[in-house]
Write a protein that holds these residues in place. Structure first.
Motif, PDB file in Angstrom:
ATOM      1  N   ILE A  77       0.758  -1.110   0.153  1.00 36.48           N
ATOM      2  CA  ILE A  77      -0.041  -0.143  -0.088  1.00 36.48           C
ATOM      3  C   ILE A  77       1.022   1.099   0.071  1.00 36.48           C
ATOM      4  O   ILE A  77       1.861   1.370   0.928  1.00 36.48           O
ATOM      5  CB  ILE A  77      -0.938   0.038   1.115  1.00 36.48           C
ATOM      6  N   VAL A  78       0.473   1.953  -0.734  1.00 35.87           N
ATOM      7  CA  VAL A  78       1.225   3.496  -0.840  1.00 35.87           C
ATOM      8  C   VAL A  78       0.227   4.663  -0.587  1.00 35.87           C
ATOM      9  O   VAL A  78      -0.860   4.711  -1.445  1.00 35.87           O
ATOM     10  CB  VAL A  78       1.928   3.547  -2.270  1.00 35.87           C
ATOM     11  N   VAL A  79       0.424   5.396   0.094  1.00 39.50           N
ATOM     12  CA  VAL A  79      -0.416   6.732   0.356  1.00 39.50           C
ATOM     13  C   VAL A  79       0.416   7.939   0.133  1.00 39.50           C
ATOM     14  O   VAL A  79       1.608   8.104   0.621  1.00 39.50           O
ATOM     15  CB  VAL A  79      -0.835   6.663   1.697  1.00 39.50           C
ATOM     16  N   VAL A  80       0.197   8.911  -0.877  1.00 42.38           N
ATOM     17  CA  VAL A  80       0.967  10.038  -1.367  1.00 42.38           C
ATOM     18  C   VAL A  80       0.204  11.266  -0.888  1.00 42.38           C
ATOM     19  O   VAL A  80      -0.966  11.478  -1.019  1.00 42.38           O
ATOM     20  CB  VAL A  80       0.868  10.128  -2.865  1.00 42.38           C
ATOM     21  N   LYS A  81       1.277  12.039  -0.214  1.00 42.72           N
ATOM     22  CA  LYS A  81       0.822  13.555   0.404  1.00 42.72           C
ATOM     23  C   LYS A  81      -0.418  13.587   1.186  1.00 42.72           C
ATOM     24  O   LYS A  81      -1.464  14.133   1.004  1.00 42.72           O
ATOM     25  CB  LYS A  81       0.522  14.319  -0.819  1.00 42.72           C
ATOM     26  N   ALA A  82      -0.313  12.809   2.496  1.00 43.16           N
ATOM     27  CA  ALA A  82      -1.456  12.688   3.293  1.00 43.16           C
ATOM     28  C   ALA A  82      -1.302  14.030   3.866  1.00 43.16           C
ATOM     29  O   ALA A  82      -0.265  14.560   4.225  1.00 43.16           O
ATOM     30  CB  ALA A  82      -1.439  11.534   4.296  1.00 43.16           C
ATOM     31  N   LYS A  83      -2.643  14.611   4.721  1.00 43.17           N
ATOM     32  CA  LYS A  83      -2.607  15.715   5.341  1.00 43.17           C
ATOM     33  C   LYS A  83      -2.460  15.233   6.895  1.00 43.17           C
ATOM     34  O   LYS A  83      -2.831  14.175   7.393  1.00 43.17           O
ATOM     35  CB  LYS A  83      -3.675  16.506   5.160  1.00 43.17           C
ATOM     36  N   GLY A  84      -1.823  16.155   7.479  1.00 45.34           N
ATOM     37  CA  GLY A  84      -1.524  16.058   9.138  1.00 45.34           C
ATOM     38  C   GLY A  84      -0.518  14.736   9.471  1.00 45.34           C
ATOM     39  O   GLY A  84       0.778  14.973   8.990  1.00 45.34           O
ATOM     40  N   GLU A  85      -0.963  13.714   9.857  1.00 40.62           N
ATOM     41  CA  GLU A  85       0.199  12.551  10.087  1.00 40.62           C
ATOM     42  C   GLU A  85       0.296  11.876   8.982  1.00 40.62           C
ATOM     43  O   GLU A  85      -0.185  11.473   7.977  1.00 40.62           O
ATOM     44  CB  GLU A  85      -0.809  11.390  11.147  1.00 40.62           C
ATOM     45  N   THR A  86       1.802  11.714   8.823  1.00 40.27           N
ATOM     46  CA  THR A  86       2.333  11.024   7.432  1.00 40.27           C
ATOM     47  C   THR A  86       3.152   9.712   7.838  1.00 40.27           C
ATOM     48  O   THR A  86       3.442   9.128   6.884  1.00 40.27           O
ATOM     49  CB  THR A  86       3.227  11.993   6.853  1.00 40.27           C
ATOM     50  N   TYR A  87       3.482   9.655   9.254  1.00 47.28           N
ATOM     51  CA  TYR A  87       4.214   8.396   9.402  1.00 47.28           C
ATOM     52  C   TYR A  87       3.776   7.177   9.201  1.00 47.28           C
ATOM     53  O   TYR A  87       2.427   6.982   9.659  1.00 47.28           O
ATOM     54  CB  TYR A  87       4.409   8.505  10.973  1.00 47.28           C
ATOM     55  N   ALA A  88       4.166   6.295   8.104  1.00 47.20           N
ATOM     56  CA  ALA A  88       3.586   5.201   7.637  1.00 47.20           C
ATOM     57  C   ALA A  88       3.186   4.233   8.710  1.00 47.20           C
ATOM     58  O   ALA A  88       2.191   3.616   8.532  1.00 47.20           O
ATOM     59  CB  ALA A  88       4.546   4.451   6.628  1.00 47.20           C
ATOM     60  N   GLY A  89       3.979   3.797   9.835  1.00 47.74           N
ATOM     61  CA  GLY A  89       3.520   3.290  10.976  1.00 47.74           C
ATOM     62  C   GLY A  89       2.201   3.509  11.444  1.00 47.74           C
ATOM     63  O   GLY A  89       1.613   2.575  12.156  1.00 47.74           O
ATOM     64  N   ARG A  90       1.882   4.848  11.360  1.00 43.92           N
ATOM     65  CA  ARG A  90       0.751   5.223  12.072  1.00 43.92           C
ATOM     66  C   ARG A  90      -0.483   5.044  10.937  1.00 43.92           C
ATOM     67  O   ARG A  90      -1.629   5.126  11.361  1.00 43.92           O
ATOM     68  CB  ARG A  90       0.637   6.438  12.651  1.00 43.92           C
ATOM     69  N   ILE A  91      -0.206   5.541   9.550  1.00 45.17           N
ATOM     70  CA  ILE A  91      -1.424   5.659   8.875  1.00 45.17           C
ATOM     71  C   ILE A  91      -1.447   4.465   7.737  1.00 45.17           C
ATOM     72  O   ILE A  91      -2.790   4.430   7.263  1.00 45.17           O
ATOM     73  CB  ILE A  91      -1.401   6.927   8.041  1.00 45.17           C
ATOM     74  N   VAL A  92      -0.362   3.747   7.431  1.00 48.72           N
ATOM     75  CA  VAL A  92      -0.573   2.842   6.557  1.00 48.72           C
ATOM     76  C   VAL A  92      -0.518   1.299   7.186  1.00 48.72           C
ATOM     77  O   VAL A  92      -1.316   0.694   6.735  1.00 48.72           O
ATOM     78  CB  VAL A  92       0.611   2.887   5.480  1.00 48.72           C
ATOM     79  N   ALA A  93       0.243   1.302   8.183  1.00 48.30           N
ATOM     80  CA  ALA A  93       0.100   0.035   8.802  1.00 48.30           C
ATOM     81  C   ALA A  93      -1.338  -0.434   9.076  1.00 48.30           C
ATOM     82  O   ALA A  93      -1.537  -1.821   8.864  1.00 48.30           O
ATOM     83  CB  ALA A  93       1.056  -0.051  10.139  1.00 48.30           C
ATOM     84  N   PRO A  94      -1.954   0.289   9.859  1.00 47.64           N
ATOM     85  CA  PRO A  94      -3.503  -0.102   9.998  1.00 47.64           C
ATOM     86  C   PRO A  94      -4.367  -0.567   8.909  1.00 47.64           C
ATOM     87  O   PRO A  94      -5.183  -1.267   9.287  1.00 47.64           O
ATOM     88  CB  PRO A  94      -4.200   1.049  10.898  1.00 47.64           C
ATOM     89  N   VAL A  95      -4.052   0.105   7.899  1.00 45.25           N
ATOM     90  CA  VAL A  95      -4.954  -0.018   6.581  1.00 45.25           C
ATOM     91  C   VAL A  95      -4.276  -1.754   6.363  1.00 45.25           C
ATOM     92  O   VAL A  95      -5.238  -2.291   5.391  1.00 45.25           O
ATOM     93  CB  VAL A  95      -4.378   0.777   5.718  1.00 45.25           C
TER      94      VAL A  95
END
Length: 622
Positions: free
Chosen positions: A510-528
């Motif tokens: 999974i790749v998320v580009v230019k998230a607003k606010g929190e950007t740390y992958a461990g917090r926004i992508v790992a749960p996904v």
């Protein structure tokens, strides 16, 4: 006169003239009474094949559209005509009158192009009832995409001229609608393309992806799920996406096939490949320790000191712990144990810097620096080791990860499962394509173990599954800015996952580009990752650690479905599955419209209705 033309000469001329006239008349009479040979086309235009998912669910099917034209000077009562057809065309009567007035001296004008079968049927009824002989309907081949925006960039789009313009519609053009050269007496039959994706799984994962886009306010997102052993992509997501039935209204961002076309710096996810390469070459051992004091420093010959910062002061770390905490300092030290040339050779062996060769157009090769290039610097090797100063595609990342999941042997990714002829016989069947081994099996096992540690107690702990083993690696990369440096506000957050660890079956990226606010992958992508993995596990029926078990004799009975045959009357479609309905789309004399998914619950017209040319049959599925 009598003295100049002698009688014998006149008789000779007269006989010759009469003979010539008789010859011409006989030839004319012969042509006039000889039956005209029927002129037949030397080339027959074929229909376009369908695109379906791995289970036969229609994703792109042949249909007919119509251009509605009129001969203006034959319209005796323009006001009545405009009022009669305005509602059916979805236009105002004033718009129709304006077109007729502007084209008053023209011999022909189109009122509206590309109306669907429903509009055509309604208009045809009106024109027949009112004897509007000046209206014409030009039938043109078209495309209907039953699932709208589902996997839109993968499926692609067919233009008005019947040619694929993007995605599979473009790359498989010669199979979907073969080109027949002049002299061919019979057109080559079209073929159906079965994709590797599971449409139902794709739908579930797209819901998760859209929710992630909304919560993170990201600019774009990618999600890929692939089968480890075959390389088949089970889910292919690129957001934002476009409703393929409204492709002409899409903006550029909605049409970009990001997994294939977009090159980016992956950041710390790349560290798994660095550690794997160095471990496989025997340059590091599992027991080695590296001291992280918050910054990697290296003095080069010219006296300059290279400094690469780490987010923490981690102290002494093994390679496993370096991945667990995603330590920049330790990774730079690990990379320093080999030469620039050897390190970049390892990178290229994994497939970076070259296209995967997947069945999609416009694939990027990414960018891998040459050590002899003017762009190479003393910082390049340690920076590339942690995923910057290198650009990759999501497909390259999936392929490289397959070497870890498949005992050291990378598997080429694929999105076409099979190609079938019109009668359903198989023309092509995908078989796994293993590339040259890049790691020893022991190396792959060690890295999977390290990734599992990262999931249980490291930066990827939010991706942890409680009843099935999973290995992950997260990465947050600063994105390049317009000035050639790195942005302080724009980040790319990504996460690679492999599960189950004991016998890997799925690679999830999974790749998320230019998230607003929190950007740390461990917090926004790992749960996904955790949420998507749960959906995949349940959808595929994978065994969970705490799942109940029962014994079975291993024998199951599957009732065979009867072949779908349509003669002179509309059959009863009730209870039929989407796959059983697929042969309907090979017919050019009727129009099929499908609403929903699952099995047919109702239909229009009802069973027993006589079949008429271009009849619209609407099926409602649940």
């Amino acid at each position: 006169m009598n003295d100049f033309f002698k009688k014998p000469a006149l008789i000779t001329i007269l006989v010759f003239t009469l003979g010539a006239f008789a010859y011409v008349f006989s030839k004319y009479a012969l042509l006039a009474f000889t039956p005209m040979n029927k002129i037949t086309a030397t080339i027959t235009q074929s229909e376009r094949g369908s695109i379906v998912d791995r289970n036969g669910k229609p994703l792109a099917v042949q249909t007919n559209f119509y251009h509605v034209g009129v001969t203006p000077h034959l319209v005796k009562n323009p006001e009545k005509f405009a009022n009669d057809i305005a509602d059916s065309l979805g236009m105002k009567s004033q718009e129709i009158l304006a077109i007729l007035n502007q084209a008053d001296k023209a011999s022909f004008v189109y009122l509206k192009k590309k109306v669907d079968q429903t509009v055509y049927t309604e208009l045809k009824k009106i024109t027949d009832e009112n004897n509007y002989m000046f209206v014409t309907f030009d039938r043109i081949p078209g495309r209907v995409y039953p699932e709208n925006a589902l996997a839109s960039q993968l499926i692609g789009y067919m233009g008005e001229e019947g040619k694929g313009l993007a995605g599979i519609e473009y790359s498989m053009q010669d199979f979907l609608q073969p080109v027949n050269t002049e002299g061919d007496k019979k057109a080559q039959p079209e073929k159906n393309i079965y994709l590797t994706i599971d449409a139902n799984l794709q739908y579930k994962l797209e819901e998760i992806a859209r929710e992630t886009m909304n919560t993170t306010q990201a600019e774009s997102m990618m999600l890929l799920a692939s089968d480890v052993s075959s390389g088949e992509i089970l889910s292919y997501i690129s957001l934002p996406s476009v409703n393929l039935n409204e492709y002409n209204y899409a903006n550029i961002e909605q049409t970009i096939d990001r997994p294939a076309m977009t090159a980016y710096e992956p950041g710390s996810v790349f560290k798994i490949f660095t550690v794997a390469s160095m471990y496989d070459a025997g340059l590091i051992k599992a027991s080695d320790s590296f001291l992280c004091d918050g910054v990697f420093e290296h003095r080069i010959r010219g006296g300059e000191t290279i400094r690469i910062k780490c987010l923490e002061h981690h102290g002494w770390l093994t390679p496993r712990e370096a991945l667990k905490y995603s330590c920049n300092d330790a990774l730079a030290q690990i990379a320093s144990r080999t030469t620039d040339e050897n390190f970049m050779q390892m990178v290229r062996r994994l497939g970076f810097g070259q296209r995967t060769g997947i069945e999609l157009p416009g694939e990027t090769s990414g960018s891998v620096k040459d050590v002899n290039s003017r762009l190479w610097s003393a910082r390049s090797k340690p920076t590339i080791a942690m995923g910057q100063e290198i650009s990759v595609s999501a497909l390259q990342m999936i392929q490289a990860a397959s070497s870890l999941a498949n005992k050291g042997v990378p598997v080429k990714p694929a999105v076409v499962k099979r190609i079938t002829n019109k009668d359903g016989t198989i023309y092509y069947e995908h078989k796994p394509f293993n590339l040259e081994p890049v790691f020893k099996e022991s190396t792959a096992d060690y890295l999977l173990s390290c990734m599992e540690t990262t999931a249980t107690s490291g930066t990827g702990s939010r991706a942890r599954l409680h009843d099935i083993s999973i290995g992950v690696k997260t990465g947050t990369a600063q994105m390049a800015d317009k000035n050639g440096g790195y942005s302080t506000t724009d980040f790319l957050s990504n996460c690679m996952a492999i599960f189950p660890i004991e016998e890997p079956q799925i690679i999830l990226y999974i790749v998320v580009v230019k998230a607003k606010g929190e950007t740390y992958a461990g917090r926004i992508v790992a749960p996904v990752i955790a949420k998507a993995a749960d959906v995949i596990i349940d959808h595929l029926g994978m065994s969970r650690g705490d799942a109940a078990s029962l014994e079975h004799n291993g024998k199951i009975t599957i009732s065979s479905s009867k072949p779908l045959i349509i003669k002179n009357e509309v059959p009863d479609f009730t209870g039929m599955s989407m796959r059983e309905l697929l042969p309907l789309f090979n017919r050019s004399d009727i129009e099929i419209k499908i609403n929903g998914s699952g099995w047919v619950k109702s239909q229009s017209p009802e069973a027993g209705t006589p079949i008429t040319e271009n009849m619209l049959i609407e099926l409602n599925l649940e």
